[in-house]
Design an enzyme around this catalytic site. Structure first.
Site: not given
Length: 216
Positions: A141, A160-162
């Protein structure tokens, strides 16, 4: 303007999609600026990113200023200067022992040639992720953010970032948060301009509610 190269081209491509055309009209041109990354300076950016991990922006900014003040001869210390600084003194700036060890490892790998920072611009995104995650405390990230905000890459999609996942869910009207494969599939038409698309996904996620439908 700091940010991915060919921003105007990215906007032109995204505008072809009515979803993004609406977002561009609403949010304007992306402003790629983030306090814990420094454009063009790899060591400084990664050092700052470690300091900002898991603390508030205000607290991190204070710690960063105290850290820099430990090295009065320069605006920001070199890897060699950091290597010479005792951990105890680094901790006096407010760094945890873990973060101090991460910054020490960062400085070591930059100064001993493990990290070939002068060759980063010649590497692909995937190569850079693999290369920089050799550093303690630096994960995928962080490298993705580094690619966008420091190296100004146009084609970064941090799946992978919310916030990105939430943005996809809202913009595409999905029932659940998408996985990596789903996001890559949806991004196919504008994949080369994913950094700008990501900026809009973050704006949508920050709003926390569905966007208004674009008029046909």
């Amino acid at each position: 303007m700091s940010g991915p190269k060919d921003l105007s081209k990215s906007l032109a491509v995204l505008k072809r999609d009515k979803r993004f055309a609406h977002l561009i009209k609403k949010h304007g041109v992306p402003a790629f600026k983030w306090s814990n990354f420094e454009r063009g300076n790899a060591f400084q950016s990664l050092c700052r990113s470690i300091i900002y991990q898991q603390v508030s922006g205000v607290a991190a900014s204070t710690i960063l200023a105290r850290f820099i003040a430990l090295f009065p001869k320069s605006e920001f210390p070199t890897p060699e200067a950091v290597r010479k600084m005792p951990v105890e003194k680094m901790r006096s700036a407010g760094l945890s022992s873990q973060k101090a060890s991460y910054i020490k490892d960062l400085a070591l790998k930059f100064s001993d040639g493990t990290i070939k920072h002068q060759s980063l611009n010649e590497m692909t995104n995937d190569e850079i992720v693999k290369h920089l995650t050799q550093i303690k405390g630096i994960g995928p990230w962080t490298v993705h953010m580094f690619l966008i905000f420091t190296l100004n890459r146009s084609d970064v999609l941090p799946t992978g970032d919310l916030g990105i996942r939430k943005g996809f869910k809202i913009v595409y009207g999905l029932k659940a948060l998408p996985d990596h494969e789903k996001m890559e599939k949806l991004a196919k038409r504008w994949r080369a301009h994913a950094s700008s698309a990501s900026w809009y996904f973050w704006r949508v996620a920050d709003e926390g509610r569905p966007k208004a439908r674009a008029k046909k």
